[in-house]
Design an enzyme around this catalytic site. Structure first.
Site, mmCIF file in Angstrom:
data_model
loop_
_atom_site.group_PDB
_atom_site.id
_atom_site.type_symbol
_atom_site.label_atom_id
_atom_site.label_comp_id
_atom_site.label_asym_id
_atom_site.label_seq_id
_atom_site.Cartn_x
_atom_site.Cartn_y
_atom_site.Cartn_z
ATOM 1 N N ASP A 294 1.188 -1.739 0.197
ATOM 2 C CA ASP A 294 0.103 -0.168 0.301
ATOM 3 C C ASP A 294 0.350 1.495 -0.034
ATOM 4 O OD1 ASP A 294 -2.237 1.923 0.195
ATOM 5 O OD2 ASP A 294 -3.047 1.040 2.099
ATOM 6 N N GLU A 328 -2.569 10.489 -0.760
ATOM 7 C CA GLU A 328 -4.532 9.927 -0.597
ATOM 8 C C GLU A 328 -4.717 9.424 0.424
ATOM 9 O OE1 GLU A 328 -6.636 6.178 -0.809
ATOM 10 O OE2 GLU A 328 -5.125 6.076 0.037
#
Lengths: 479, 479
Positions: A294, A328
């Site tokens: 991630d 993000e």
């Protein structure tokens, strides 16, 4: 038969004839053949593995707004250049920052023990002396919402929602609500702090961070996640029927505004260079791990896919734009900035796909295109099927950084990543390079290369910015 | 045929006749039948699960010499009493203490990143400012020993020995030498610090602590373990060919002498109450986890085994003594104290077995008895076989707290525990109750109950304190 009925029948007949006789759009045979070659060879050189290794080793954790964020931006620029992208540029993204500090907790009574926690992103600090209070347990955010203030007032709320593992990660939404909205809902009832069971699917002593929100007019309270074994411990201790008092100390706090960048690399198309396939991932990570799954994986597979097509001089009618989005994790800042800057030229984006759900493999290809383009999607699905990829529907919605542009009517594809074990690692210290399996990442990279090649050479628009997708997005937002 | 040959033949014949005609020792039919019943029912009530849950919830981490050590001793006394043991007492054990402090590390250059470490037990602190030095990598302790001082001088030694998982844990010894002897061997060559790859078999961001030693006359240097992903990161960074500088800061330090206790519970035998079966585990744990598999499991299965036999009023010719040893982790202090106090009455110990290798299941029963008693062992193995337990040899050596008494010629049994995943948890924060599986622990408890029942009712001595076992131990020590 009334005139109206007659007209309806005629219209129906005309439509049917048109459907049968009008040539369906399809990829040229040469393109389809080359796509099959891409599919079968794009993973041969392990390029995406090398990119994740480079990012996690040479940068590592790169939380938005930290010194490592700036190093990640430089890394990405250099990597795009080294990979031979035609153009590399930055687009500024400005956002508020948050800094982690000390984060410790312990059971004070009845049975003193340390607890393993991590602050939720955005959490305010406790006082330096820490916050001590009795805990009150809820099985879910909904149970908390249904509680009375006298149950919660002055206590630390403990939400013990357990997440189950699924390929499509469908239990994430129902679980993560406790993280996002828990601080506000607990504070509304007078809680002085929040501890949630980590939003994860494993039983290691590894807490999951992730963003949380406050709300104007509701008291801000400190919020942290317990590892699963620590949540189990509290459950067992509470089961004895006596009050359990916990002390938590958080040093996390908001910082100044910061400007990072979406880092963009482009391979220039030959016929329609202003039109482009938009692929990418997000460059930032949480601070606990090195951001391998991630979203090092997402950055790597999309960079590697574009690089492969360029290196092998495959015909590209349109450009390929790889966007590594900034921040993000703390609020989709990079994706929103991209919308602010590029919404007016949404029609230039032939199709978009973001990889932000781990290393794969890709198990399904779904789309979000105008109906006239569906035959092309079907052909893409057929070409990609040998990778083990099923055909999905036309309601693709994946890609957090694409939400903003999706709302502008951008055509979208989802290369659905197998997320069965994604939430074993997501937002933990355990998100490190050793977890990446070459076989899985390579399949994902091959899927992205194949998709990107086909989209760049599509014989027609998938409908970006046209009324079908604009209206579809509008309808979804109004639901 | 010479006279000598004739005598030899005669002796052989006499011996053979004796072997055939002398009645082999065997368990009475009633005892054997009852043992089979114990085997099949001892796990029915999940008692050992409840005991581990109680210890890990109500005490949790209980490192020797800490405040929690004292609470564990009280817990154990109360638990023995609650379980209905006939006698419960303490035997003092005095030892030096060690306290963990801050433990952080980071890569300073070329690519700054945090590292996850934990101090090795017994480590001295660094200065408060931390210790910064280039690292030098070795694949094993042997490679370090073969190095020249100029390779090591002024550096932090990094030993990257990877441990592999086996049912019998046989790679622990070759790996753990880096932890025990690494500080001395590194310091001999002029190293200023030691970082070892954790002695473990998983790839989580979870470092393993464990004891280390210094040596009179060799400079003491700070020593810590890296989690496996952090060791991999260093390997990858070093592979780029440039020097890697690490900063580590440890606040661990020695403390004052402390007196804890072996906590002992006894079920009194009917015919020979002064003779006893000695079973147990160690009560202390490392401080990172809650000591569920190491060694809550061992304490629980032995307490539950004895309690089961007493509760069901099974005939017990001899007593059963459950010893929860103090401070195994930092130097076998409880086991050595037991030897100091009880060596002179070693013959009273009909047989001993310690459970200190996780939750099981038990896959083999081996012995360390005088040869005349081997038929009894064979019968025990046959009775226990339906639990999935194989027959082992007569060289049992398991049980760290029994080493001292073994050296006095104590008869010993090993109920070999399946350690395939033991080193995923051993000495980490992840050693918590949720890792215990009822099916596995129950089988172990049933095996201990069956073994204990049979040993308590053995028709003859297994040879404790007799010359065969005394000489065997002596021969092994001299090897």
């Amino acid at each position: 038969m009334s005139i109206k009925t007659t007209l309806t029948v005629l219209t129906f007949l005309l439509f049917s004839v048109a459907s049968v006789t009008a040539a369906e759009p399809e990829f040229a045979k040469d393109i389809a053949d080359k796509a099959a070659w891409v599919r079968d060879h794009a993973a041969d050189d392990n390029k995406s593995m090398a990119i994740v290794e480079s990012l996690t080793t040479e940068v590592g954790p790169r939380m938005a707004g930290t010194e490592a964020d700036a190093r990640a931006v430089i890394w990405a620029q250099n990597k795009f250049k080294a990979l031979g992208f035609d153009k590399v540029w930055l687009e500024p993204v400005t956002f508020p920052t948050w800094k982690r500090g000390v984060e410790v907790a312990e059971i004070v009574s009845p049975f003193p023990q340390p607890l393993v926690i991590t602050a939720l992103g955005n959490s305010i600090p406790t006082s330096e002396q820490g916050l001590s209070a009795e805990i009150v347990q809820f099985a879910s955010l909904d149970d908390l919402k249904a509680a009375k203030p006298e149950q919660v007032n002055g206590k630390i709320v403990f939400i013990n929602r357990k997440m189950t593992a699924h390929r499509d990660g469908r239990d994430y939404g129902p679980t993560v609500s406790a993280r996002g909205d828990g601080p506000v809902e607990a504070a509304k009832l007078g809680a002085v702090g929040l501890l949630i069971r980590s939003v994860g699917t494993h039983n290691h002593r590894m807490p999951h961070t992730g963003n949380s929100r406050y709300k104007e007019g509701v008291t801000k309270i400190p919020a942290a996640a317990l590892s699963a074994p620590d949540a189990d411990l509290l459950v067992n201790m509470l089961a004895r029927g006596n009050p359990v008092t916990v002390k938590m100390t958080l040093g996390s706090q908001p910082g100044p505004m910061y400007t990072s960048h979406n880092v963009i690399g482009e391979i220039t198309g030959s016929e329609l260079p202003n039109e482009y396939v938009l692929i990418g991932g997000h460059l930032d990570s949480w601070d606990l791990g090195t951001g391998a799954v991630d979203d090092g994986a997402g950055c790597a597979v999309t960079m590697a896919a574009a690089e492969f097509l360029a290196r092998h001089k495959l015909p590209l009618k349109r450009s390929i734009r790889v966007v590594l989005f900034a921040n993000e994790e703390q609020g989709l800042w990079g994706g929103n900035q991209y919308r602010d800057r590029h919404a007016k030229s949404v029609k230039n984006i032939i199709a978009a796909a973001e990889a932000d759900f781990g290393q794969g493999p890709v198990y399904m290809l779904s789309s979000r295109v105008k109906p006239e383009a569906l035959p092309l999607v079907k052909q893409m699905q057929q070409i990609m099927a040998p990778l083990g990829i099923e055909a999905g529907d036309n309601n693709a919605s994946n890609g957090p950084d694409l939400i903003a542009m999706r709302n502008e009517g951008m055509a979208l594809f989802s290369l659905h990543l197998d997320g069965t074990d994604y939430f074993d690692l997501h937002h933990t210290a355990d998100d490190t390079f050793d977890k990446i399996e070459a076989k899985r990442l390579n399949q994902t990279a091959a899927a992205y290369a194949t998709f990107t090649f086909l989209a760049a050479n599509a014989p027609m628009s998938f409908g970006s910015g046209e009324s079908y997708l604009v209206e579809k997005a509008k309808a979804e937002r109004n639901k």
